[in-house]
Design a protein around this motif. Structure first.
Motif, PDB file in Angstrom:
ATOM      1  N   SER A 188     -39.829 -20.965   9.936  1.00 17.89           N
ATOM      2  CA  SER A 188     -38.430 -21.034   9.520  1.00 17.89           C
ATOM      3  C   SER A 188     -37.604 -20.104  10.402  1.00 17.89           C
ATOM      4  O   SER A 188     -38.140 -19.183  11.035  1.00 17.89           O
ATOM      5  CB  SER A 188     -38.297 -20.623   8.050  1.00 17.89           C
ATOM      6  OG  SER A 188     -38.601 -19.245   7.913  1.00 17.89           O
ATOM      7  N   GLN A 189     -36.298 -20.362  10.424  1.00 15.02           N
ATOM      8  CA  GLN A 189     -35.365 -19.520  11.185  1.00 15.02           C
ATOM      9  C   GLN A 189     -35.520 -18.054  10.769  1.00 15.02           C
ATOM     10  O   GLN A 189     -35.616 -17.162  11.610  1.00 15.02           O
ATOM     11  CB  GLN A 189     -33.936 -19.998  10.869  1.00 15.02           C
ATOM     12  CG  GLN A 189     -32.849 -19.229  11.578  1.00 15.02           C
ATOM     13  CD  GLN A 189     -32.113 -20.117  12.572  1.00 15.02           C
ATOM     14  OE1 GLN A 189     -32.470 -21.277  12.784  1.00 15.02           O
ATOM     15  NE2 GLN A 189     -31.092 -19.564  13.197  1.00 15.02           N
ATOM     16  N   ARG A 190     -35.577 -17.849   9.472  1.00 15.90           N
ATOM     17  CA  ARG A 190     -35.651 -16.489   8.945  1.00 15.90           C
ATOM     18  C   ARG A 190     -36.963 -15.801   9.315  1.00 15.90           C
ATOM     19  O   ARG A 190     -36.983 -14.641   9.707  1.00 15.90           O
ATOM     20  CB  ARG A 190     -35.514 -16.562   7.415  1.00 15.90           C
ATOM     21  CG  ARG A 190     -35.544 -15.206   6.778  1.00 15.90           C
ATOM     22  CD  ARG A 190     -35.379 -15.308   5.278  1.00 15.90           C
ATOM     23  NE  ARG A 190     -35.681 -14.031   4.649  1.00 15.90           N
ATOM     24  CZ  ARG A 190     -35.495 -13.775   3.365  1.00 15.90           C
ATOM     25  NH1 ARG A 190     -35.024 -14.714   2.579  1.00 15.90           N
ATOM     26  NH2 ARG A 190     -35.797 -12.603   2.869  1.00 15.90           N
ATOM     27  N   MET A 191     -38.079 -16.553   9.206  1.00 17.17           N
ATOM     28  CA  MET A 191     -39.380 -15.970   9.538  1.00 17.17           C
ATOM     29  C   MET A 191     -39.467 -15.642  11.021  1.00 17.17           C
ATOM     30  O   MET A 191     -40.032 -14.611  11.406  1.00 17.17           O
ATOM     31  CB  MET A 191     -40.491 -16.946   9.127  1.00 17.17           C
ATOM     32  CG  MET A 191     -41.902 -16.456   9.359  1.00 17.17           C
ATOM     33  SD  MET A 191     -42.258 -14.838   8.591  1.00 17.17           S
ATOM     34  CE  MET A 191     -42.373 -15.297   6.868  1.00 17.17           C
ATOM     35  N   LEU A 192     -38.904 -16.512  11.868  1.00 15.74           N
ATOM     36  CA  LEU A 192     -38.921 -16.241  13.306  1.00 15.74           C
ATOM     37  C   LEU A 192     -38.070 -15.011  13.624  1.00 15.74           C
ATOM     38  O   LEU A 192     -38.471 -14.154  14.424  1.00 15.74           O
ATOM     39  CB  LEU A 192     -38.439 -17.462  14.102  1.00 15.74           C
ATOM     40  CG  LEU A 192     -38.421 -17.284  15.623  1.00 15.74           C
ATOM     41  CD1 LEU A 192     -39.775 -16.819  16.149  1.00 15.74           C
ATOM     42  CD2 LEU A 192     -38.006 -18.580  16.325  1.00 15.74           C
ATOM     43  N   THR A 193     -36.909 -14.908  12.983  1.00 15.95           N
ATOM     44  CA  THR A 193     -36.051 -13.737  13.182  1.00 15.95           C
ATOM     45  C   THR A 193     -36.800 -12.463  12.809  1.00 15.95           C
ATOM     46  O   THR A 193     -36.814 -11.482  13.556  1.00 15.95           O
ATOM     47  CB  THR A 193     -34.768 -13.854  12.316  1.00 15.95           C
ATOM     48  OG1 THR A 193     -34.084 -15.047  12.688  1.00 15.95           O
ATOM     49  CG2 THR A 193     -33.844 -12.663  12.523  1.00 15.95           C
ATOM     50  N   GLU A 194     -37.450 -12.496  11.660  1.00 18.29           N
ATOM     51  CA  GLU A 194     -38.196 -11.316  11.200  1.00 18.29           C
ATOM     52  C   GLU A 194     -39.369 -10.997  12.116  1.00 18.29           C
ATOM     53  O   GLU A 194     -39.646  -9.831  12.422  1.00 18.29           O
ATOM     54  CB  GLU A 194     -38.729 -11.546   9.778  1.00 18.29           C
ATOM     55  CG  GLU A 194     -37.664 -11.370   8.714  1.00 18.29           C
ATOM     56  CD  GLU A 194     -38.169 -11.713   7.324  1.00 18.29           C
ATOM     57  OE1 GLU A 194     -39.405 -11.797   7.133  1.00 18.29           O
ATOM     58  OE2 GLU A 194     -37.336 -11.911   6.423  1.00 18.29           O
ATOM     59  N   THR A 195     -40.083 -12.035  12.542  1.00 21.18           N
ATOM     60  CA  THR A 195     -41.233 -11.837  13.426  1.00 21.18           C
ATOM     61  C   THR A 195     -40.795 -11.203  14.743  1.00 21.18           C
ATOM     62  O   THR A 195     -41.391 -10.224  15.217  1.00 21.18           O
ATOM     63  CB  THR A 195     -41.947 -13.182  13.697  1.00 21.18           C
ATOM     64  OG1 THR A 195     -42.380 -13.735  12.446  1.00 21.18           O
ATOM     65  CG2 THR A 195     -43.154 -13.005  14.600  1.00 21.18           C
ATOM     66  N   LEU A 196     -39.719 -11.732  15.327  1.00 21.74           N
ATOM     67  CA  LEU A 196     -39.232 -11.207  16.605  1.00 21.74           C
ATOM     68  C   LEU A 196     -38.713  -9.776  16.458  1.00 21.74           C
ATOM     69  O   LEU A 196     -38.952  -8.929  17.326  1.00 21.74           O
ATOM     70  CB  LEU A 196     -38.129 -12.117  17.166  1.00 21.74           C
ATOM     71  CG  LEU A 196     -38.612 -13.448  17.744  1.00 21.74           C
ATOM     72  CD1 LEU A 196     -37.442 -14.388  18.004  1.00 21.74           C
ATOM     73  CD2 LEU A 196     -39.406 -13.231  19.036  1.00 21.74           C
ATOM     74  N   ARG A 197     -38.030  -9.504  15.339  1.00 21.35           N
ATOM     75  CA  ARG A 197     -37.517  -8.157  15.126  1.00 21.35           C
ATOM     76  C   ARG A 197     -38.673  -7.158  14.989  1.00 21.35           C
ATOM     77  O   ARG A 197     -38.631  -6.061  15.545  1.00 21.35           O
ATOM     78  CB  ARG A 197     -36.630  -8.128  13.881  1.00 21.35           C
ATOM     79  CG  ARG A 197     -35.797  -6.870  13.786  1.00 21.35           C
ATOM     80  CD  ARG A 197     -34.825  -6.940  12.621  1.00 21.35           C
ATOM     81  NE  ARG A 197     -33.808  -7.961  12.814  1.00 21.35           N
ATOM     82  CZ  ARG A 197     -33.235  -8.670  11.818  1.00 21.35           C
ATOM     83  NH1 ARG A 197     -33.605  -8.471  10.583  1.00 21.35           N
ATOM     84  NH2 ARG A 197     -32.309  -9.575  12.089  1.00 21.35           N
ATOM     85  N   GLY A 198     -39.705  -7.563  14.267  1.00 25.93           N
ATOM     86  CA  GLY A 198     -40.887  -6.700  14.111  1.00 25.93           C
ATOM     87  C   GLY A 198     -41.566  -6.444  15.447  1.00 25.93           C
ATOM     88  O   GLY A 198     -41.963  -5.319  15.759  1.00 25.93           O
ATOM     89  N   LEU A 199     -41.681  -7.497  16.255  1.00 28.67           N
ATOM     90  CA  LEU A 199     -42.328  -7.357  17.561  1.00 28.67           C
ATOM     91  C   LEU A 199     -41.499  -6.481  18.501  1.00 28.67           C
ATOM     92  O   LEU A 199     -42.045  -5.705  19.284  1.00 28.67           O
ATOM     93  CB  LEU A 199     -42.548  -8.743  18.195  1.00 28.67           C
ATOM     94  CG  LEU A 199     -43.641  -9.598  17.537  1.00 28.67           C
ATOM     95  CD1 LEU A 199     -43.592 -11.030  18.054  1.00 28.67           C
ATOM     96  CD2 LEU A 199     -45.015  -8.982  17.793  1.00 28.67           C
ATOM     97  N   GLU A 200     -40.171  -6.609  18.392  1.00 32.32           N
ATOM     98  CA  GLU A 200     -39.284  -5.786  19.221  1.00 32.32           C
ATOM     99  C   GLU A 200     -39.405  -4.319  18.795  1.00 32.32           C
ATOM    100  O   GLU A 200     -39.525  -3.422  19.630  1.00 32.32           O
ATOM    101  CB  GLU A 200     -37.838  -6.274  19.061  1.00 32.32           C
ATOM    102  CG  GLU A 200     -36.888  -5.633  20.064  1.00 32.32           C
ATOM    103  CD  GLU A 200     -35.428  -5.910  19.730  1.00 32.32           C
ATOM    104  OE1 GLU A 200     -35.136  -6.702  18.808  1.00 32.32           O
ATOM    105  OE2 GLU A 200     -34.568  -5.295  20.399  1.00 32.32           O
ATOM    106  N   ARG A 201     -39.416  -4.108  17.491  1.00 28.92           N
ATOM    107  CA  ARG A 201     -39.515  -2.734  16.964  1.00 28.92           C
ATOM    108  C   ARG A 201     -40.842  -2.088  17.394  1.00 28.92           C
ATOM    109  O   ARG A 201     -40.896  -0.893  17.678  1.00 28.92           O
ATOM    110  CB  ARG A 201     -39.400  -2.778  15.437  1.00 28.92           C
ATOM    111  CG  ARG A 201     -39.422  -1.420  14.800  1.00 28.92           C
ATOM    112  CD  ARG A 201     -39.017  -1.465  13.332  1.00 28.92           C
ATOM    113  NE  ARG A 201     -39.095  -0.126  12.766  1.00 28.92           N
ATOM    114  CZ  ARG A 201     -40.057   0.309  11.964  1.00 28.92           C
ATOM    115  NH1 ARG A 201     -41.024  -0.511  11.581  1.00 28.92           N
ATOM    116  NH2 ARG A 201     -40.067   1.548  11.527  1.00 28.92           N
ATOM    117  N   ASP A 202     -41.899  -2.896  17.445  1.00 27.22           N
ATOM    118  CA  ASP A 202     -43.216  -2.382  17.833  1.00 27.22           C
ATOM    119  C   ASP A 202     -43.354  -2.200  19.339  1.00 27.22           C
ATOM    120  O   ASP A 202     -44.408  -1.760  19.816  1.00 27.22           O
ATOM    121  CB  ASP A 202     -44.319  -3.345  17.364  1.00 27.22           C
ATOM    122  CG  ASP A 202     -44.543  -3.261  15.864  1.00 27.22           C
ATOM    123  OD1 ASP A 202     -44.006  -2.345  15.222  1.00 27.22           O
ATOM    124  OD2 ASP A 202     -45.275  -4.124  15.339  1.00 27.22           O
TER     125      ASP A 202
END
Lengths: 128, 128
Positions: A59-73
């Motif tokens: 989903s749009q939301r899950m992809l946004t969250e996944t990318l944000r988590g990966l960026e933060r890491d």
């Protein structure tokens, strides 16, 4: 059983701050969405929509969250290009590239044994 | 980008039944509790309480669910001994033992890079 520091797995049994952090990292690394997004970015820089199209079912939301988590890491770098409309690209950092190699063994395992697991599940469900 | 069948990762981009099953397996394999329990059972057969003590922070309910999932997947075998009170042992199956080897690379990665990730997170949180 090896319990010394020379066994990397031994850290998992300790209730300390490093253990918690490693577990947290493990959970992120193991997420199916993380694996899939990291894989897609392994081919090069991608826009949000390109990743979404390459990862069926996310989903749009899950992809946004996944990318944000990966960026933060520090695994993915997000670049906003100053054009109209703004263009946003995502790409793996050098740290993210090392993860790409590591998840591959687990993926290979999953691909190799998915049928064995299916057989086991059907047998289990037949018993219970 | 390699998109042929020879690239095991390419399966992740396909919206079919196999992809869903492999993703499902990936999510299980990647769970921090699965990794920790599989690791503990790597040393041999264990009773429920022994596993609980070896995995700091896991709740009774989460351990029950984790073990049931692993049993259903054919990765762990549960044996009830007909004694009073009943003794229940858990041990890895041969399939579970192959997973033990696979998760190790990912764990090694997590241990090696946990500090890099911490640094990245602090930098990210400082920016946002």
């Amino acid at each position: 059983m090896t319990t010394g520091e020379s066994d990397p797995m031994s850290v998992l049994g300790r209730r300390d701050e490093v253990t918690c952090r490693v577990r947290d990292v493990l959970d992120r690394v193991g997420s199916k969405w993380t694996v899939t997004v990291i894989h897609e970015l392994g081919s090069g820089s991608r826009r949000f929509t390109e990743i979404k199209n390459a990862v069926p079912g996310i989903s749009q939301r899950m992809l946004t969250e996944t990318l944000r988590g990966l960026e933060r890491d520090g695994l993915v770098e997000r670049t906003v290009h100053p054009v109209v409309p703004p263009r946003v690209d995502y790409e793996l950092t050098s740290l993210g590239r090392t993860l790409l190699e590591s998840v591959r063994t687990v993926l290979d395992w999953a691909l190799e044994h998915v049928d064995d697991i299916d057989v086991a599940r059907k047998a289990y469900d037949g018993r219970t």
